[in-house]
Design a protein around this motif. Structure first.
Motif, PDB file in Angstrom:
ATOM      1  N   LEU A  95      16.279  32.290 -24.098  1.00 57.42           N
ATOM      2  CA  LEU A  95      15.779  31.579 -25.577  1.00 57.42           C
ATOM      3  C   LEU A  95      14.594  31.204 -25.392  1.00 57.42           C
ATOM      4  N   ILE A  96      14.035  30.579 -24.318  1.00 57.12           N
ATOM      5  CA  ILE A  96      12.512  30.608 -24.252  1.00 57.12           C
ATOM      6  C   ILE A  96      11.782  31.772 -24.270  1.00 57.12           C
ATOM      7  N   SER A 119      12.419  34.581 -25.641  1.00 51.86           N
ATOM      8  CA  SER A 119      12.501  35.128 -27.033  1.00 51.86           C
ATOM      9  C   SER A 119      11.614  34.336 -28.140  1.00 51.86           C
ATOM     10  N   LEU A 120      11.749  33.099 -28.010  1.00 54.60           N
ATOM     11  CA  LEU A 120      10.895  32.349 -28.925  1.00 54.60           C
ATOM     12  C   LEU A 120       9.571  32.485 -28.617  1.00 54.60           C
ATOM     13  N   LEU A 121       9.035  32.956 -27.337  1.00 63.71           N
ATOM     14  CA  LEU A 121       7.787  32.943 -27.038  1.00 63.71           C
ATOM     15  C   LEU A 121       7.276  34.399 -27.333  1.00 63.71           C
ATOM     16  N   TRP A 143       8.604  35.922 -30.074  1.00 61.29           N
ATOM     17  CA  TRP A 143       8.543  36.043 -31.516  1.00 61.29           C
ATOM     18  C   TRP A 143       7.262  35.265 -31.918  1.00 61.29           C
ATOM     19  N   SER A 144       6.808  34.059 -31.199  1.00 64.09           N
ATOM     20  CA  SER A 144       5.539  33.277 -31.612  1.00 64.09           C
ATOM     21  C   SER A 144       4.496  34.154 -31.648  1.00 64.09           C
ATOM     22  N   SER A 186       5.138  37.406 -34.577  1.00 65.35           N
ATOM     23  CA  SER A 186       5.406  37.117 -35.882  1.00 65.35           C
ATOM     24  C   SER A 186       4.271  36.923 -36.802  1.00 65.35           C
TER      25      SER A 186
END
Length: 99
Positions: free
Chosen positions: A36-37, A39-41, A43-44, A47
């Motif tokens: 999760l960490i 994938s959020l990194l 994505w940020s 995006s």
């Protein structure tokens, strides 16, 4: 000051604590959090977020010319002039969303 020296047998509880294996569900939860960490990194980084701002304002030209003041809030639907065009008195330059 007295120096304390312990035998390894006396440190049995802390030794057991550090040598024990994690339960299987603990490892699964750790991997899920790591994924999760990451994938959020990712994505940020890749995006793009659109930012829309609504406001009332005044357009002023720095050099000589006319000052355009917005009396009514709304959206501009169509612009009838281009930058640098000469505008005669009472000519419609924009069409707003109001009827």
């Amino acid at each position: 000051m007295k120096v304390l020296i312990y035998d390894l047998e006396e440190l049995r509880e802390s030794k057991q604590f550090y040598e024990r294996e994690l339960p299987r569900y603990g490892i699964v939860i750790a991997y899920i959090i790591l994924i999760l960490i990451l994938s959020l990194l990712i994505w940020s980084i890749f995006s793009y977020v659109n930012v829309y701002i609504k406001f009332q304002g005044i357009v002023k030209q720095i050099k000589e010319g006319a000052v355009v003041v917005n009396k009514v809030a709304g959206e501009v639907k169509k612009v009838y002039v281009k930058e640098g065009d000469y505008v005669k008195k009472r000519r419609c330059i924009v069409r707003d969303g109001c009827k």
